[in-house]
Each structure stands twice: as structure tokens, then as C-alpha cells.
Design an enzyme around this catalytic site. Structure first.
Site, PDB file in Angstrom:
ATOM      1  N   THR A   1       0.830  -1.207   0.000  1.00 28.82           N
ATOM      2  CA  THR A   1       0.000   0.000   0.000  1.00 28.82           C
ATOM      3  C   THR A   1       0.862   1.254   0.000  1.00 28.82           C
ATOM      4  OG1 THR A   1      -0.101   0.250   2.391  1.00 28.82           O
ATOM      5  CG2 THR A   1      -1.732  -1.218   1.384  1.00 28.82           C
ATOM      6  N   CYS A   2       0.236   2.401  -0.247  1.00 31.06           N
ATOM      7  CA  CYS A   2       0.958   3.671  -0.290  1.00 31.06           C
ATOM      8  C   CYS A   2       1.174   4.268   1.089  1.00 31.06           C
ATOM      9  CB  CYS A   2       0.214   4.653  -1.181  1.00 31.06           C
ATOM     10  SG  CYS A   2       0.150   4.091  -2.875  1.00 31.06           S
TER      11      CYS A   2
END
Ligand SMILES: *Cc1c(COP(=O)(O)O)cnc(C)c1O
Length: 399
Positions: free
Chosen positions: A338-339
Site C-alpha cells: 500500500t501507499c
């Protein structure tokens, strides 16, 4: 998804490389289903259930669904003769779907909505837990149908989850609840506790059992109906990156303490983690990499918002291995997809130079992993591949 009988080495406390058979199975699973995956071995579920049953010979084991509410785990344990510990309507629906007889279930959430009680009763589960008078009052309407356990609290700062901070009452409060129940004509079956998840010191159980024995004596001394059940909860420990006591040895002092109870008291337990922690391996693949401040960062397709959610919610540290063994090992970082910057699985982990597509395997990934995973950032959770659903020498009993 189901795969044929396998010989996966799901051993826990080990820095050993995976066997050639394991590597083959892991690679062929990824070829077939893609990554990330969770590989679930039902033979390990059987092995753990049998080990705890043998270590606690006079105790009825109710598997707590919470750490791994997977239908195949329920089916496997049902075939083994297990009972079940439920806490929500979703869990009630799962065991009902799998044909678990309601007499083999108890509902142990100390705080319930009226609908939760009604749903469990409609299924046929009639044992519930309370730890305060507000909750007890909810059962006035169902007094003819239910039997209750009163949950005591024993604090445990060493456990992964000190469940007695949030739930449970003191021995004095327990006696008050039992007196009030008599007045309200509600049957009290016994006492329960949970010493905390991944409790590594058996004395925590011993102290709790002794205190409960005292409460049982006080109940009789006050002329209240004698209690027939003691529920010693879950919490039994497994090997993550630190080795814990073998389960037989761990349960010896517990059995000694239980032997001091009146013979009329039936003992039950609610193991979760112990039954399922070892039964799953995670398989993630490297989707990209970068050198940052002189260290290699490998970005996997599974992370703390997915199968590794236990790093946040459960305090667990999972043994990690790479399929690739050759090459000099240097301190590296394994990050999730994920970011978000919190999405890091391991820092300063010694790894050989990895290529994109290389596989990282996590062991002891069965408890509180997929159960708490999310689809954050639209990264889909790992799919589960089931091995050895049919016991080697038994027919499949239910669909
Ligand atoms: C979570 C839970 C369990 C299972 O605990 P483990 O530590 O996983 O064995 C058992 N009973 C109750 C009430 C729970 O909340």
C-alpha cells in the site's frame, strides 16, 4: 480452493530453509493461483487439536472461531469431535452452515445486543457469558432458556492481548452477580476467564483457577446453587520467533490446579491461537524494489493491511524465509504494497538480493492474520489454498 494431499512442512520455530517438497508446493500453488496466498494445512489443525486434548485430558475444548473463522477449520474440528466458542452472529451463522450441533457451542461475548442473544438462541446455543449486572438483566426475558457463565478478570501485562482490561469482574462482583441472578431466577452455570492471548506462564491459569475455586466455595457458603462449570478460556501459547514451553509441560500445573476442584465441576476451555496459528503459511511475491539510504527495500504484494495485520493488531512476529537461498545476505527491508508508510513487515532482515517475482514465506500465519486483514488501497486479500481437507484415514462426514 482445494489442493491434493501434501507434505508441506509447516513447522514453526525454525530458521531452517524450506524442504524441496515445500518449495515445489509453494511454487506450484503460486503458478496455479497467483500471489499473495495463504496455504492452510488441515492436518496441522488436527495435530494441534489432538495435542491440546491430550495435554488437557479432562477438559472439553471449544475452538474460539475469532482467530481464523474459516469454514474448513470448522469442518476439520467438527470431524475431530471439537466443540466451539462463538462471540458474534456471524460466527453463529458459520457454525450453523457447517452443521455444528448447537449443544456443542457456547457464546462468550461478555457484552451483547438483544439481537445477538436472540440469534444465538434461535440457533440453539443457550450458554452465554456475563460480567456485570446490566448484562445479566438482558437475560430476564430468556431466563427459561439460558445458562450463564460469569467472567472474572485477571490482568496480564505480558500477554499479546490482555483481555482482562476490557472484560471480566472481580470475585466480589461475581458473587453479587450470582446473588442477583438467583433473585431474578436466572441460572448460573459457572465461571469463566481468559488469562490473555499467548500467555507463556502457566501460573496465570493456576492463580485464576484457585481464585475461581474460592468463588465457588463462597457461592455454596451463601446458600446459592453450586456452580457446575469452569471455563478456563484461551491463551495457550505457540512458537513464533521465541520458543515457548511444549504444551504438555505447559498444562501440567494447570491440570494439578484443576484436580483441586470438586469432582462435580466440568471444565471447558476456549483455545483459538493454539489450534490455528501453525496451520497457515503466507506466500507473497516481490512486486518492486528500490535502494534507499544504502538499504534494499523490497515491496511485496501482501502487507500489514493484509495477511500481516497481526503485526499491528496482535503483537506477533512471524518467522520469514525466502525461497531463494543463494547469495550474500544483507540487512534489507520488506514492505507491504500500500501507499502508506506504516505498511512495513520487517526492517533489518538479512536477505539475499531478490528479484521481482521472488517469493517470501511467512510461517505461523494462521491466527489473527487473515481474520483482521483489510482491502485497503484496493489490494485484495490473499486467497486461501486448502490442503489435506480429508483426514488420511477418515471419510468426509459433512459437506
Ligand atoms: C479471543 C478469545 C479466545 C481465544 O483466545 P486465544 O488466545 O486465541 O486462545 C477465547 N475466548 C474468548 C472469549 C476470546 O475473546
Amino acid at each position: 480452493m482445494a489442493a491434493a494431499r501434501s507434505v508441506l512442512n509447516f513447522q514453526s520455530f525454525t530458521s531452517q530453509a524450506l524442504s524441496a517438497d515445500d518449495v515445489h508446493l509453494i511454487e506450484s500453488s503460486v503458478e496455479q493461483f497467483g500471489a499473495p496466498l495463504l496455504l492452510l494445512d488441515c492436518d496441522i489443525v488436527r495435530q494441534q487439536y489432538r495435542a491440546l486434548s491430550a495435554a488437557l485430558p479432562n477438559v472439553t475444548l471449544h475452538f474460539a472461531l475469532k482467530p481464523l473463522p474459516h469454514p474448513v477449520v470448522v469442518r476439520t474440528l467438527l470431524q475431530e469431535g471439537a466443540s466451539f466458542d462463538l462471540a458474534t452472529t456471524g460466527e453463529v451463522e458459520l457454525v450453523a452452515q457447517e452443521g455444528v450441533p448447537a449443544e456443542r457451542t457456547i457464546h462468550t461475548h461478555p457484552i451483547k445486543r438483544d439481537a445477538d442473544i436472540r440469534d444465538a438462541l434461535a440457533y440453539g446455543c443457550n450458554v452465554f457469558v456475563v460480567d456485570n449486572l446490566n448484562e445479566l438483566a438482558k437475560f430476564k426475558a430468556y431466563r427459561d432458556e439460558v445458562e450463564l457463565l460469569v467472567r472474572l478478570s485477571f490482568r496480564n501485562s505480558e500477554a499479546f492481548a490482555d483481555l482482562s482490561k476490557k472484560f471480566g469482574c472481580s470475585p466480589e462482583q461475581a458473587v453479587n452477580i450470582i446473588e442477583m441472578a438467583k433473585e431474578w431466577n436466572i441460572r448460573i452455570k459457572g465461571l469463566s476467564f481468559h488469562v490473555g492471548s499467548q500467555t507463556t506462564n502457566p501460573q496465570k491459569y493456576v492463580e485464576a483457577i484457585r481464585t475461581c475455586k474460592g468463588v465457588m466455595e463462597e457461592v455454596v457458603a451463601r446458600g446459592l446453587p453450586a456452580l457446575s462449570t469452569l471455563d478456563i478460556g484461551g491463551g495457550f501459547p505457540v512458537n513464533y520467533t521465541k520458543q515457548v514451553m511444549p504444551i504438555d509441560q505447559f498444562c501440567l500445573p494447570i491440570n494439578e490446579a484443576l484436580a483441586e476442584l470438586p469432582e462435580t465441576v466440568q471444565v471447558i476451555a476456549e483455545p483459538g491461537r493454539f489450534i490455528v496459528a501453525q496451520c497457515m503459511m503466507s506466500v507473497a511475491s516481490v512486486m518492486g524494489q528500490a535502494e534507499r539510504d544504502g538499504q534494499m527495500w523490497y515491496y511485496l504484494d501482501d502487507g500489514v493491511y493484509g495477511s500481516f495485520s497481526g503485526l499491528i493488531f496482535d503483537d506477533a512476529q512471524y518467522p520469514l524465509v525466502t525461497l531463494k537461498q543463494e547469495g550474500e545476505r544483507v540487512p534489507s527491508v520488506l514492505a507491504g504494497p500500500t501507499c502508506d508508510s506504516i505498511d512495513v513487515i520487517a526492517e533489518d532482515i538479512l536477505l539475499p538480493k531478490l528479484d521481482n517475482g521472488d517469493l517470501i514465506v511467512g510461517r505461523m500465519m494462521g491466527a489473527y492474520t487473515s481474520a483482521t486483514a483489510t482491502d485497503f488501497n484496493f489490494f485484495k486479500r490473499a486467497q486461501t489454498v486448502v490442503f489435506n481437507e480429508l483426514a488420511e484415514n477418515s471419510e468426509r462426514m459433512i459437506g
